[in-house]
Design a protein around this motif. Structure first.
Motif, PDB file in Angstrom:
ATOM      1  N   VAL A 101       0.881   5.578  15.242  1.00 30.66           N
ATOM      2  CA  VAL A 101      -0.334   5.146  14.544  1.00 30.66           C
ATOM      3  C   VAL A 101      -1.556   5.864  15.105  1.00 30.66           C
ATOM      4  O   VAL A 101      -1.827   5.814  16.317  1.00 30.66           O
ATOM      5  CB  VAL A 101      -0.534   3.619  14.664  1.00 30.66           C
ATOM      6  N   GLU A 105      -4.662   4.835  10.544  1.00 27.57           N
ATOM      7  CA  GLU A 105      -5.238   3.491  10.451  1.00 27.57           C
ATOM      8  C   GLU A 105      -6.364   3.463   9.434  1.00 27.57           C
ATOM      9  O   GLU A 105      -6.537   2.520   8.676  1.00 27.57           O
ATOM     10  CB  GLU A 105      -5.746   3.047  11.814  1.00 27.57           C
ATOM     11  N   GLN A 156       1.090   7.477  10.944  1.00 30.88           N
ATOM     12  CA  GLN A 156       0.355   6.589  10.040  1.00 30.88           C
ATOM     13  C   GLN A 156      -1.114   6.554  10.450  1.00 30.88           C
ATOM     14  O   GLN A 156      -1.444   6.346  11.614  1.00 30.88           O
ATOM     15  CB  GLN A 156       0.928   5.174  10.067  1.00 30.88           C
ATOM     16  N   ASP A 187      -7.062   8.303   1.831  1.00 36.18           N
ATOM     17  CA  ASP A 187      -6.475   7.183   2.571  1.00 36.18           C
ATOM     18  C   ASP A 187      -7.087   5.850   2.144  1.00 36.18           C
ATOM     19  O   ASP A 187      -6.382   4.833   2.081  1.00 36.18           O
ATOM     20  CB  ASP A 187      -6.676   7.379   4.079  1.00 36.18           C
ATOM     21  N   PRO A 233      -2.499   0.608   3.176  1.00 33.18           N
ATOM     22  CA  PRO A 233      -2.325   0.986   4.588  1.00 33.18           C
ATOM     23  C   PRO A 233      -0.931   1.536   4.914  1.00 33.18           C
ATOM     24  O   PRO A 233      -0.808   2.461   5.719  1.00 33.18           O
ATOM     25  CB  PRO A 233      -2.580  -0.331   5.333  1.00 33.18           C
ATOM     26  N   SER A 234       0.098   1.009   4.277  1.00 33.26           N
ATOM     27  CA  SER A 234       1.470   1.446   4.578  1.00 33.26           C
ATOM     28  C   SER A 234       1.757   2.861   4.063  1.00 33.26           C
ATOM     29  O   SER A 234       2.739   3.494   4.479  1.00 33.26           O
ATOM     30  CB  SER A 234       2.477   0.471   3.976  1.00 33.26           C
ATOM     31  N   GLU A 235       0.924   3.357   3.135  1.00 36.31           N
ATOM     32  CA  GLU A 235       1.154   4.682   2.550  1.00 36.31           C
ATOM     33  C   GLU A 235       0.221   5.751   3.109  1.00 36.31           C
ATOM     34  O   GLU A 235       0.207   6.882   2.632  1.00 36.31           O
ATOM     35  CB  GLU A 235       0.993   4.602   1.026  1.00 36.31           C
ATOM     36  N   ARG A 236      -0.550   5.409   4.135  1.00 38.26           N
ATOM     37  CA  ARG A 236      -1.474   6.383   4.737  1.00 38.26           C
ATOM     38  C   ARG A 236      -0.739   7.204   5.793  1.00 38.26           C
ATOM     39  O   ARG A 236      -0.912   7.044   6.989  1.00 38.26           O
ATOM     40  CB  ARG A 236      -2.671   5.663   5.366  1.00 38.26           C
ATOM     41  N   LEU A 237       0.112   8.100   5.319  1.00 45.70           N
ATOM     42  CA  LEU A 237       0.973   8.878   6.202  1.00 45.70           C
ATOM     43  C   LEU A 237       0.502  10.325   6.271  1.00 45.70           C
ATOM     44  O   LEU A 237      -0.040  10.873   5.301  1.00 45.70           O
ATOM     45  CB  LEU A 237       2.419   8.825   5.710  1.00 45.70           C
TER      46      LEU A 237
END
Length: 314
Positions: free
Chosen positions: A173, A14, A12, A83, A88-92
């Motif tokens: 992260v 940041e 993930q 991004d 934030p939860s989908e920034r993989l």
């Protein structure tokens, strides 16, 4: 003893922490700068390739700089913008994609120094040995210098990331807007002593060699100019060397700032800004500085616009 190792292949990012009110202005600025970096750097390479008056060792060596700048920004900026547009939860990002991004990022930074070192050598030969310049700086020498600049950077960065890839990971992260070596080895719960030692050695050797070669080269050039009564030679030396030195100072100061910020975790947000400064500012300024300072490039650029020669290529 509890085992924290699970080596997840999904990480993930940041990313940049921006508010909703500033997100789109920041994205617009990054996109505008990114487009400018691509157009200006690709444009100056195309100009040097098509204009016979620019078929000189100095400009051939300079082409390495915009190529490296385009490579570094292509890998970094689109991902950062994507991004910022995602929650934030989908920034993989896949671990191997992250390693590739880190490799390109470090190649970009290392190449900036190695290319500027070979350009300093070219200026030394041109000013201190003008009668032998065409003999020394032939096409074969240009190819050797180019291969050495990229080869040295490749080996240094490959070892740097090789030491990081061997580590087991217990975190997922990436505390950076894009992947780089420090962000990758911080994912591990193992000892990173070897990584820190090599990273410090890498930095010291690169900067010492880079700064040392430039200082030595310019000291000799200054000595030649002070003892020479040739005003034309002195004027040419001042013009070409000031351009090279200006670009070198921008690259060095930006890079050293980023390296220093990694040593202070409490300044993580400032480090992210420094990361962008290191990548975007030199990449944006290099073609401008060379375009404005170099008489030959400036004349060729005006000629190309007037004759619409650049447009006819497409």
């Amino acid at each position: 003893m509890e085992n924290y190792t699970y080596n997840s292949l999904t990480l993930q990012m940041e990313g940049l922490k921006v508010t909703d009110s500033t997100k789109y202005p920041v994205i617009f600025f990054l996109l505008l700068t990114y487009v400018f970096v691509l157009i200006s750097n690709v444009g100056i390479v195309v100009l040097i390739c098509v204009e016979r008056s620019l078929h000189q060792p100095m400009y051939y060596l300079f082409c390495n700089l915009p190529v490296s700048d385009v490579m570094g920004n292509l890998v970094m900026v689109p991902r950062v913008i994507a991004d910022m547009l995602s929650p934030p939860s989908e920034r993989l990002i896949n671990y191997y994609d992250c390693v590739i991004q880190a490799f390109a990022s470090h190649m970009h930074g290392t190449n900036a120094h190695t290319v500027l070192m070979i350009m300093a050598f070219d200026r030394y030969v041109a000013i201190c040995n003008p009668l032998r310049y065409s003999t020394i700086m032939d096409n074969k020498m240009v190819m050797k210098l180019t291969a050495s600049a990229w080869g040295v950077a490749f080996v240094l960065v490959a070892v740097l990331l090789g030491l990081t890839i061997r580590l087991n990971r217990c975190r997922t992260v990436i505390t950076n807007p894009y992947c780089d070596n420090p962000s990758l080895f911080k994912l591990s719960c193992e000892s990173v002593f070897i990584n820190n030692v090599y990273g410090l050695t890498f930095t010291v050797v690169l900067l010492t060699t880079s700064i040392g070669s430039v200082v030595l080269t310019y000291t000799k050039i200054t000595a030649v100019c002070l003892t020479s009564k040739n005003k034309s030679l002195n004027s040419k030396a001042l013009q070409t060397c000031s351009t090279h030195l200006c670009v070198y100072l921008i690259v060095t100061v930006s890079g050293m700032t980023l390296i220093a910020m990694h040593r202070f975790p409490q300044f993580s947000e400032y480090r992210k800004i420094a990361a962008f400064v290191f990548n975007i500012v030199p990449s944006s300024l290099n073609p401008i500085i060379y375009g404005l300072q170099s008489k030959e490039i400036r004349k060729s650029l005006l000629k190309a616009f007037r004759s619409k020669h650049v447009l006819s290529l497409f």
